[in-house]
Write a protein that holds these residues in place. Structure first.
Motif, PDB file in Angstrom:
ATOM      1  N   ALA A 163      11.539   0.778  -3.107  1.00 30.70           N
ATOM      2  CA  ALA A 163      12.191  -0.437  -3.608  1.00 30.70           C
ATOM      3  C   ALA A 163      13.111  -0.140  -4.781  1.00 30.70           C
ATOM      4  O   ALA A 163      14.137  -0.806  -4.963  1.00 30.70           O
ATOM      5  CB  ALA A 163      11.121  -1.453  -4.029  1.00 30.70           C
ATOM      6  N   SER A 164      12.769   0.873  -5.585  1.00 32.29           N
ATOM      7  CA  SER A 164      13.642   1.237  -6.700  1.00 32.29           C
ATOM      8  C   SER A 164      14.975   1.789  -6.193  1.00 32.29           C
ATOM      9  O   SER A 164      16.032   1.498  -6.767  1.00 32.29           O
ATOM     10  CB  SER A 164      12.935   2.267  -7.596  1.00 32.29           C
ATOM     11  N   ARG A 165      14.944   2.562  -5.131  1.00 30.48           N
ATOM     12  CA  ARG A 165      16.186   3.087  -4.553  1.00 30.48           C
ATOM     13  C   ARG A 165      17.038   1.960  -3.990  1.00 30.48           C
ATOM     14  O   ARG A 165      18.270   1.977  -4.082  1.00 30.48           O
ATOM     15  CB  ARG A 165      15.857   4.092  -3.443  1.00 30.48           C
ATOM     16  N   ILE A 166      16.386   0.933  -3.393  1.00 32.08           N
ATOM     17  CA  ILE A 166      17.131  -0.190  -2.823  1.00 32.08           C
ATOM     18  C   ILE A 166      17.802  -1.006  -3.924  1.00 32.08           C
ATOM     19  O   ILE A 166      18.964  -1.397  -3.808  1.00 32.08           O
ATOM     20  CB  ILE A 166      16.196  -1.078  -1.986  1.00 32.08           C
ATOM     21  N   ASP A 167      17.071  -1.264  -5.025  1.00 39.23           N
ATOM     22  CA  ASP A 167      17.581  -2.147  -6.075  1.00 39.23           C
ATOM     23  C   ASP A 167      18.493  -1.446  -7.073  1.00 39.23           C
ATOM     24  O   ASP A 167      19.446  -2.054  -7.568  1.00 39.23           O
ATOM     25  CB  ASP A 167      16.402  -2.787  -6.823  1.00 39.23           C
ATOM     26  N   TYR A 168      18.204  -0.175  -7.384  1.00 38.74           N
ATOM     27  CA  TYR A 168      18.941   0.501  -8.461  1.00 38.74           C
ATOM     28  C   TYR A 168      19.603   1.807  -8.036  1.00 38.74           C
ATOM     29  O   TYR A 168      20.145   2.526  -8.872  1.00 38.74           O
ATOM     30  CB  TYR A 168      17.991   0.798  -9.633  1.00 38.74           C
ATOM     31  N   GLY A 169      19.559   2.121  -6.755  1.00 45.56           N
ATOM     32  CA  GLY A 169      20.139   3.387  -6.311  1.00 45.56           C
ATOM     33  C   GLY A 169      19.320   4.569  -6.807  1.00 45.56           C
ATOM     34  O   GLY A 169      18.085   4.538  -6.809  1.00 45.56           O
ATOM     35  N   THR A 170      20.017   5.617  -7.247  1.00 42.12           N
ATOM     36  CA  THR A 170      19.326   6.830  -7.725  1.00 42.12           C
ATOM     37  C   THR A 170      19.164   6.843  -9.240  1.00 42.12           C
ATOM     38  O   THR A 170      18.939   7.910  -9.833  1.00 42.12           O
ATOM     39  CB  THR A 170      20.103   8.069  -7.281  1.00 42.12           C
ATOM     40  N   LYS A 171      19.273   5.682  -9.885  1.00 40.83           N
ATOM     41  CA  LYS A 171      19.192   5.634 -11.346  1.00 40.83           C
ATOM     42  C   LYS A 171      17.806   6.039 -11.835  1.00 40.83           C
ATOM     43  O   LYS A 171      17.674   6.772 -12.830  1.00 40.83           O
ATOM     44  CB  LYS A 171      19.535   4.224 -11.820  1.00 40.83           C
ATOM     45  N   TYR A 172      16.737   5.575 -11.188  1.00 38.12           N
ATOM     46  CA  TYR A 172      15.375   5.862 -11.628  1.00 38.12           C
ATOM     47  C   TYR A 172      14.625   6.740 -10.638  1.00 38.12           C
ATOM     48  O   TYR A 172      13.712   7.468 -11.025  1.00 38.12           O
ATOM     49  CB  TYR A 172      14.598   4.549 -11.825  1.00 38.12           C
ATOM     50  N   CYS A 173      14.937   6.631  -9.369  1.00 40.66           N
ATOM     51  CA  CYS A 173      14.251   7.428  -8.339  1.00 40.66           C
ATOM     52  C   CYS A 173      15.319   8.218  -7.585  1.00 40.66           C
ATOM     53  O   CYS A 173      16.221   7.629  -6.990  1.00 40.66           O
ATOM     54  CB  CYS A 173      13.474   6.497  -7.401  1.00 40.66           C
ATOM     55  N   HIS A 174      15.232   9.559  -7.626  1.00 41.40           N
ATOM     56  CA  HIS A 174      16.331  10.386  -7.136  1.00 41.40           C
ATOM     57  C   HIS A 174      16.117  10.894  -5.709  1.00 41.40           C
ATOM     58  O   HIS A 174      17.061  10.926  -4.918  1.00 41.40           O
ATOM     59  CB  HIS A 174      16.535  11.577  -8.082  1.00 41.40           C
ATOM     60  N   ARG A 207       0.797  -1.218   0.000  1.00 40.06           N
ATOM     61  CA  ARG A 207       0.000   0.000   0.000  1.00 40.06           C
ATOM     62  C   ARG A 207       0.834   1.275   0.000  1.00 40.06           C
ATOM     63  O   ARG A 207       0.364   2.315  -0.447  1.00 40.06           O
ATOM     64  CB  ARG A 207      -0.937   0.009   1.223  1.00 40.06           C
ATOM     65  N   LEU A 208       2.060   1.207   0.499  1.00 37.58           N
ATOM     66  CA  LEU A 208       2.901   2.402   0.578  1.00 37.58           C
ATOM     67  C   LEU A 208       3.626   2.605  -0.750  1.00 37.58           C
ATOM     68  O   LEU A 208       4.451   1.770  -1.161  1.00 37.58           O
ATOM     69  CB  LEU A 208       3.901   2.261   1.727  1.00 37.58           C
ATOM     70  N   VAL A 209       3.320   3.720  -1.427  1.00 39.89           N
ATOM     71  CA  VAL A 209       3.793   3.956  -2.789  1.00 39.89           C
ATOM     72  C   VAL A 209       4.661   5.206  -2.824  1.00 39.89           C
ATOM     73  O   VAL A 209       4.367   6.211  -2.159  1.00 39.89           O
ATOM     74  CB  VAL A 209       2.599   4.118  -3.762  1.00 39.89           C
ATOM     75  N   CYS A 210       5.737   5.117  -3.628  1.00 39.42           N
ATOM     76  CA  CYS A 210       6.612   6.281  -3.816  1.00 39.42           C
ATOM     77  C   CYS A 210       5.918   7.311  -4.693  1.00 39.42           C
ATOM     78  O   CYS A 210       5.429   6.984  -5.780  1.00 39.42           O
ATOM     79  CB  CYS A 210       7.928   5.836  -4.455  1.00 39.42           C
ATOM     80  N   GLY A 211       5.877   8.552  -4.245  1.00 43.99           N
ATOM     81  CA  GLY A 211       5.224   9.591  -5.019  1.00 43.99           C
ATOM     82  C   GLY A 211       6.025  10.025  -6.231  1.00 43.99           C
ATOM     83  O   GLY A 211       5.475  10.642  -7.149  1.00 43.99           O
ATOM     84  N   GLU A 212       7.321   9.695  -6.275  1.00 45.38           N
ATOM     85  CA  GLU A 212       8.157  10.119  -7.400  1.00 45.38           C
ATOM     86  C   GLU A 212       8.141   9.119  -8.549  1.00 45.38           C
ATOM     87  O   GLU A 212       7.925   9.488  -9.703  1.00 45.38           O
ATOM     88  CB  GLU A 212       9.600  10.322  -6.924  1.00 45.38           C
TER      89      GLU A 212
END
Length: 545
Positions: free
Chosen positions: A363-374, A335-340
């Motif tokens: 989860a995007s920051r955990i898996d890919y760092g700041t590549k997609y979510c800054h 249910r908890l969603v990143c707004g970015e």
């Protein structure tokens, strides 16, 4: 020495010794017999075969008994399901049998491939198989061609019998004749008259399973709860299987319906069971027996299965939502969603200065760092839960004013039937009229006028197919509506019956009331309740930048 003639001693033959050895070496003969069913008449035939082969082998002075191998009421299309046949083959490979007697090729095998394979194996061992009805000895040179033809005929006969049985069963399904094994169905039993009867204690367990699953519990959590409560299984055990719980949740018989032909047999040789996902028609009988749960409750469970399976992926990184499967431990996991970036948040445990505390990260920051979510923030669990409870309490404080809004959102979420759409009863009535028209036209065409009415037959067939498709669409939409209605109703019940403010975090409460929580910034979230109500809430102290 070289000039002398060598002296050769001739040892005369002794044919009487060879004959005595031949007489002493009797052939070890075995017989194989099989019946196709376990009916009483067939079992009598089976006993007659045993008596016949025992007399035949024991009365022949050149033979000795190596065993009678017989399978009762077992299929002949698969050797794997005939233990006595396989035991005979093992003894042949151990050189304990010299000759095998069989009444006919169909008794040996109804599968041409199996028949030839086993005959070739025995021939390589020097063991003959004699088929009495066809008068074939497998050690003779021309036997394989005859066996191939006879085996093919036996297999064709088996396939024809199987097709007749399948046709009969499907015809019974069309006529609404359901064969339900209630003795193997949890929470049901048969009474003295042979009618199904609900077992109250087990029925309560079934309702508990449905309630917990719809409330958000995983199958594993339900299993653990039942075992902790000491609830016995159908066989009286104390260890529940996840597959059993899952089958209870997916079995339409618990709401009183029976769905037939959910699986079908691929062919009579392999007997492989295939799941029917549209290859063949299925037949649904509503209100066939007394149900334990309502049909709406069952549809809610199926909708919950579909919702949980929607985000599945082979791996976590390939999942579009940042998770590879449903997680029931924490309600915020889905249910908890990143707004970015729109990816779900994931719970992590950090250790700082020797103290452990939970945080939620994109989860995007955990898996890919700041590549997609800054710039997605990391939030402490305690402050996040406090903000969500504050948002829910703000709604609870004005529940009377929000009842109309929630009812309106319910009507918006449920998909209404388009205006002018016919009802299910109208479709059934039109189908009956078309069927009557078809039967009347068929009776007129019996004397050879089928070609004259070909266009009318095609029109009736096309109209009936279109109506059946429309009926299936209406039923599917109706089921979807009832599931959505049930989910919103459960949320309304909590809002209506709740007293005062919620002070403690409850995973069940969040699953029932909260649809999504969007992280807008490090100190701001938007809580979307079921029914479309949105509340923006400020986080307290304790969040991480």
């Amino acid at each position: 020495m070289t000039g002398t003639t060598p002296r050769v001693i001739v040892i005369p033959p002794k044919p009487e010794l060879a004959r005595s050895r031949t007489v002493q070496r009797q052939l070890r003969v075995a017989a194989y017999c099989r019946v196709s069913t376990d009916d009483e008449e067939q079992l009598t035939s089976y006993e007659a075969q045993q008596t016949y082969y025992t007399d035949k082998i024991m009365t022949n002075p050149q033979w000795t008994m190596a065993g009678i191998f017989a399978d009762e009421g077992i299929t002949g299309t698969s050797a794997a399901k005939r233990p006595e046949f396989l035991r005979m083959i093992r003894k042949c490979r151990q050189k304990k049998i010299d000759l095998v007697l069989v009444k006919s090729i169909s008794r040996f095998a109804r599968n041409t491939v199996d028949c030839l394979n086993y005959i070739r194996v025995l021939r390589a061992l020097g063991i003959a198989v004699i088929f009495e009805k066809e008068n074939i000895n497998t050690l003779e040179s021309d036997s394989e061609m005859l066996i191939t033809m006879m085996g093919a005929f036996a297999q064709a006969e088996s396939e024809s019998m199987s097709a007749n049985i399948v046709w009969g069963k499907r015809q019974a399904m069309r006529e609404g004749k359901a064969n339900v094994q209630y003795q193997h169905l949890y929470a049901y039993e048969l009474d003295e008259s042979g009618n199904p009867r609900i077992i109250p204690e087990q029925a309560a367990v079934v309702r508990q399973i449905y309630d917990r699953f719809i409330a958000g519990h995983s199958v594993r959590m339900i299993k653990k709860t039942l075992e902790q409560q000491g609830v016995p299984t159908a066989k009286g055990g104390d260890v529940w299987s996840e597959s059993v719980i899952r089958s209870i949740l997916k079995n339409e018989k618990y709401c009183g319906d029976v769905l037939m032909q959910k699986t079908y047999t691929q062919d009579c040789i392999s007997k492989k069971q295939i799941r029917n996902v549209g290859q063949l028609p299925m037949y649904l009988m509503r209100d066939h027996h007394e149900g334990i749960i309502s049909r709406d409750r069952f549809n809610q469970a199926q909708a919950e299965f579909a919702r949980r399976n929607a985000g599945r992926a082979p791996t976590r990184k390939l999942a579009p939502t940042g998770r590879s499967c449903y997680s029931a431990k924490y309600a915020l996991t889905e249910r908890l969603v990143c707004g970015e970036c729109g990816t779900l948040y994931r719970r992590c445990v950090w250790v700082k200065r020797g103290q452990k505390f939970a945080v939620w990260r994109c989860a995007s920051r955990i898996d890919y760092g700041t590549k997609y979510c800054h710039d997605s923030p990391t939030l402490r669990e305690a402050s996040l839960q406090a903000a969500i409870l504050a948002a829910i309490n703000s709604v609870m404080s004005q529940r009377e004013a929000l009842v109309g809004q929630i009812e309106e959102s319910m009507r918006m979420e449920l998909i209404p039937f388009p205006s002018g759409t016919v009802s299910l009863s109208d479709i059934d009535r039109q189908l009956e009229e078309l069927d009557g028209e078809f039967q009347a036209l068929f009776a007129e065409s019996k004397d050879g006028g089928f070609m004259q009415h070909a266009e009318e037959f095609k029109r009736i067939s096309d109209d009936m197919a279109a109506l059946k498709e429309q009926k299936a669409s209406l039923l599917e939409r109706q089921n979807s509506d009832s599931a959505a209605n049930g989910r919103i109703k459960s949320a309304l019940d909590i809002l209506s019956t709740g007293s005062g403010a919620f002070t403690e975090w409850s995973e069940t409460l969040v699953r029932q009331l909260v649809d999504t929580v969007k992280v807008l910034s490090a100190d701001r979230i938007r809580v979307c309740l079921r029914g479309g109500i949105e509340i923006e809430q400020t986080l307290g102290e304790g969040e991480l930048q």
